[in-house]
Design a protein around this motif. Sequence first.
Motif, PDB file in Angstrom:
ATOM      1  N   ARG A   1      -8.973  -3.222   0.792  1.00 20.91           N
ATOM      2  CA  ARG A   1      -9.275  -1.928   0.054  1.00 20.91           C
ATOM      3  C   ARG A   1      -7.586  -0.565  -0.163  1.00 20.91           C
ATOM      4  O   ARG A   1      -8.342  -0.272  -1.130  1.00 20.91           O
ATOM      5  CB  ARG A   1     -10.318  -1.624   0.546  1.00 20.91           C
ATOM      6  CG  ARG A   1     -10.677  -0.624   1.919  1.00 20.91           C
ATOM      7  CD  ARG A   1     -12.053   0.406   1.916  1.00 20.91           C
ATOM      8  NE  ARG A   1     -12.359   0.878   2.624  1.00 20.91           N
ATOM      9  CZ  ARG A   1     -12.942   0.565   4.000  1.00 20.91           C
ATOM     10  NH1 ARG A   1     -13.336  -0.677   4.012  1.00 20.91           N
ATOM     11  NH2 ARG A   1     -13.104   1.315   5.053  1.00 20.91           N
ATOM     12  N   SER A   2      -7.222  -1.016   1.118  1.00 22.46           N
ATOM     13  CA  SER A   2      -5.985   0.165   1.097  1.00 22.46           C
ATOM     14  C   SER A   2      -4.443  -0.687   0.036  1.00 22.46           C
ATOM     15  O   SER A   2      -4.019   0.673   0.296  1.00 22.46           O
ATOM     16  CB  SER A   2      -6.049   0.169   2.495  1.00 22.46           C
ATOM     17  OG  SER A   2      -6.828   0.986   3.534  1.00 22.46           O
ATOM     18  N   TYR A   3      -5.384  -1.147   0.104  1.00 25.07           N
ATOM     19  CA  TYR A   3      -3.526  -2.040  -1.081  1.00 25.07           C
ATOM     20  C   TYR A   3      -4.328  -1.731  -2.466  1.00 25.07           C
ATOM     21  O   TYR A   3      -4.874  -1.775  -2.429  1.00 25.07           O
ATOM     22  CB  TYR A   3      -3.618  -3.331  -0.253  1.00 25.07           C
ATOM     23  CG  TYR A   3      -2.803  -3.435   1.300  1.00 25.07           C
ATOM     24  CD1 TYR A   3      -3.665  -3.411   2.031  1.00 25.07           C
ATOM     25  CD2 TYR A   3      -1.876  -3.745   1.339  1.00 25.07           C
ATOM     26  CE1 TYR A   3      -3.160  -3.638   3.503  1.00 25.07           C
ATOM     27  CE2 TYR A   3      -1.064  -3.563   2.833  1.00 25.07           C
ATOM     28  CZ  TYR A   3      -2.363  -3.520   3.134  1.00 25.07           C
ATOM     29  OH  TYR A   3      -1.819  -3.769   4.968  1.00 25.07           O
ATOM     30  N   ASP A   4      -2.896  -1.202  -3.001  1.00 30.55           N
ATOM     31  CA  ASP A   4      -2.776  -0.924  -4.130  1.00 30.55           C
ATOM     32  C   ASP A   4      -2.114  -2.621  -4.790  1.00 30.55           C
ATOM     33  O   ASP A   4      -2.537  -2.135  -6.549  1.00 30.55           O
ATOM     34  CB  ASP A   4      -1.354   0.165  -5.008  1.00 30.55           C
ATOM     35  CG  ASP A   4      -1.862   1.691  -3.039  1.00 30.55           C
ATOM     36  OD1 ASP A   4      -1.327   1.538  -2.933  1.00 30.55           O
ATOM     37  OD2 ASP A   4      -3.553   2.239  -3.812  1.00 30.55           O
ATOM     38  N   TYR A   5      -1.815  -3.009  -4.290  1.00 27.55           N
ATOM     39  CA  TYR A   5      -0.680  -4.436  -5.287  1.00 27.55           C
ATOM     40  C   TYR A   5      -0.963  -5.417  -4.409  1.00 27.55           C
ATOM     41  O   TYR A   5      -0.504  -5.659  -3.371  1.00 27.55           O
ATOM     42  CB  TYR A   5       0.782  -3.452  -5.217  1.00 27.55           C
ATOM     43  CG  TYR A   5       1.230  -2.279  -6.757  1.00 27.55           C
ATOM     44  CD1 TYR A   5       1.157  -1.527  -5.457  1.00 27.55           C
ATOM     45  CD2 TYR A   5       0.713  -2.449  -7.135  1.00 27.55           C
ATOM     46  CE1 TYR A   5       1.789  -0.318  -6.334  1.00 27.55           C
ATOM     47  CE2 TYR A   5       0.775  -1.484  -8.442  1.00 27.55           C
ATOM     48  CZ  TYR A   5       1.301  -0.021  -7.694  1.00 27.55           C
ATOM     49  OH  TYR A   5       1.632   0.857  -8.278  1.00 27.55           O
ATOM     50  N   TRP A   6      -1.125  -6.852  -5.195  1.00 26.24           N
ATOM     51  CA  TRP A   6      -1.651  -7.615  -4.282  1.00 26.24           C
ATOM     52  C   TRP A   6      -0.769  -8.885  -4.534  1.00 26.24           C
ATOM     53  O   TRP A   6      -0.237  -9.013  -6.227  1.00 26.24           O
ATOM     54  CB  TRP A   6      -3.398  -8.848  -4.661  1.00 26.24           C
ATOM     55  CG  TRP A   6      -4.228  -7.438  -3.602  1.00 26.24           C
ATOM     56  CD1 TRP A   6      -4.016  -6.043  -4.273  1.00 26.24           C
ATOM     57  CD2 TRP A   6      -3.897  -7.694  -2.413  1.00 26.24           C
ATOM     58  NE1 TRP A   6      -4.927  -6.268  -3.443  1.00 26.24           N
ATOM     59  CE2 TRP A   6      -5.155  -7.188  -1.866  1.00 26.24           C
ATOM     60  CE3 TRP A   6      -4.061  -8.719  -1.507  1.00 26.24           C
ATOM     61  CZ2 TRP A   6      -6.028  -6.688  -0.562  1.00 26.24           C
ATOM     62  CZ3 TRP A   6      -4.503  -8.982  -0.238  1.00 26.24           C
ATOM     63  CH2 TRP A   6      -5.111  -7.771  -0.131  1.00 26.24           C
TER      64      TRP A   6
ATOM     65  N   THR B   1       1.171  -1.289  -0.132  1.00 30.06           N
ATOM     66  CA  THR B   1       0.024  -0.174  -0.312  1.00 30.06           C
ATOM     67  C   THR B   1       0.779   1.337   0.092  1.00 30.06           C
ATOM     68  O   THR B   1       2.052   1.127   0.288  1.00 30.06           O
ATOM     69  CB  THR B   1      -0.777  -0.001   1.021  1.00 30.06           C
ATOM     70  OG1 THR B   1      -1.772   1.272   1.249  1.00 30.06           O
ATOM     71  CG2 THR B   1      -0.294  -0.593   2.207  1.00 30.06           C
ATOM     72  N   ARG B   2       0.670   2.187  -0.233  1.00 29.53           N
ATOM     73  CA  ARG B   2       0.662   3.706  -1.105  1.00 29.53           C
ATOM     74  C   ARG B   2       1.069   4.443   0.661  1.00 29.53           C
ATOM     75  O   ARG B   2       1.937   5.055   1.574  1.00 29.53           O
ATOM     76  CB  ARG B   2       0.688   4.095  -1.959  1.00 29.53           C
ATOM     77  CG  ARG B   2       1.036   3.589  -3.145  1.00 29.53           C
ATOM     78  CD  ARG B   2       0.381   4.942  -3.527  1.00 29.53           C
ATOM     79  NE  ARG B   2       0.569   3.788  -5.132  1.00 29.53           N
ATOM     80  CZ  ARG B   2      -0.152   3.895  -6.559  1.00 29.53           C
ATOM     81  NH1 ARG B   2      -1.785   4.074  -5.825  1.00 29.53           N
ATOM     82  NH2 ARG B   2       0.164   3.274  -7.400  1.00 29.53           N
ATOM     83  N   GLY B   3      -0.085   4.011   1.534  1.00 27.88           N
ATOM     84  CA  GLY B   3      -0.264   4.250   2.326  1.00 27.88           C
ATOM     85  C   GLY B   3       0.792   3.855   3.954  1.00 27.88           C
ATOM     86  O   GLY B   3       0.529   2.526   3.975  1.00 27.88           O
ATOM     87  N   THR B   4       2.208   4.495   3.755  1.00 32.85           N
ATOM     88  CA  THR B   4       3.462   4.524   4.220  1.00 32.85           C
ATOM     89  C   THR B   4       3.307   3.386   5.854  1.00 32.85           C
ATOM     90  O   THR B   4       4.209   2.902   6.477  1.00 32.85           O
ATOM     91  CB  THR B   4       4.325   5.323   4.482  1.00 32.85           C
ATOM     92  OG1 THR B   4       3.873   5.611   5.067  1.00 32.85           O
ATOM     93  CG2 THR B   4       4.667   5.808   2.958  1.00 32.85           C
ATOM     94  N   GLY B   5       2.302   3.894   6.479  1.00 36.41           N
ATOM     95  CA  GLY B   5       1.854   2.924   8.204  1.00 36.41           C
ATOM     96  C   GLY B   5       1.840   2.009   7.781  1.00 36.41           C
ATOM     97  O   GLY B   5       1.253   1.541   8.812  1.00 36.41           O
ATOM     98  N   GLY B   6       1.408   1.372   6.853  1.00 35.71           N
ATOM     99  CA  GLY B   6       0.348  -0.014   6.391  1.00 35.71           C
ATOM    100  C   GLY B   6      -0.594  -0.267   7.052  1.00 35.71           C
ATOM    101  O   GLY B   6      -2.042   1.592   7.568  1.00 35.71           O
TER     102      GLY B   6
END
Length: 122
Positions: A107-112, A97-102
């Motif tokens: 749905r917060s994740y960009d790549y799987w 996720t681009r959200g660096t805090g995890g």
Amino acid sequence: QLQASGGGLVQAGDSLRLSCAPSGRTIGGYGMGWFRQAPGKEREFVATISRTGTTTYVADSMKGRCTVSRDNAKNTVYLQMNALKPDDTAVYYCAATRGTGGSSMARSYDYWGQGTQVTVSS
């Protein structure tokens, strides 16, 4: 692409360490997470780790049995699971996720990545 590995068939009480490494991308700028999905069930959060590795969060179902870590120099994230139970049987996925805090939210994740099968026999 992210590739999870390290799954397998183990007995209850055993341990496994899953690894997740990307191809063509560095994980250093991303929060990372682990999820799992058992047959007939929805995808479930397992653990997440911040970009720097200073913050981690583990799902209640795995708390005390699971540790998430990362080695940005090796471009790899790990999920150490101990005292495995048959209920832990699932396909395990890593995600970035681009959200660096995890995050604990899928749905917060960009790549799987492609998952790795973990089967725990009783």
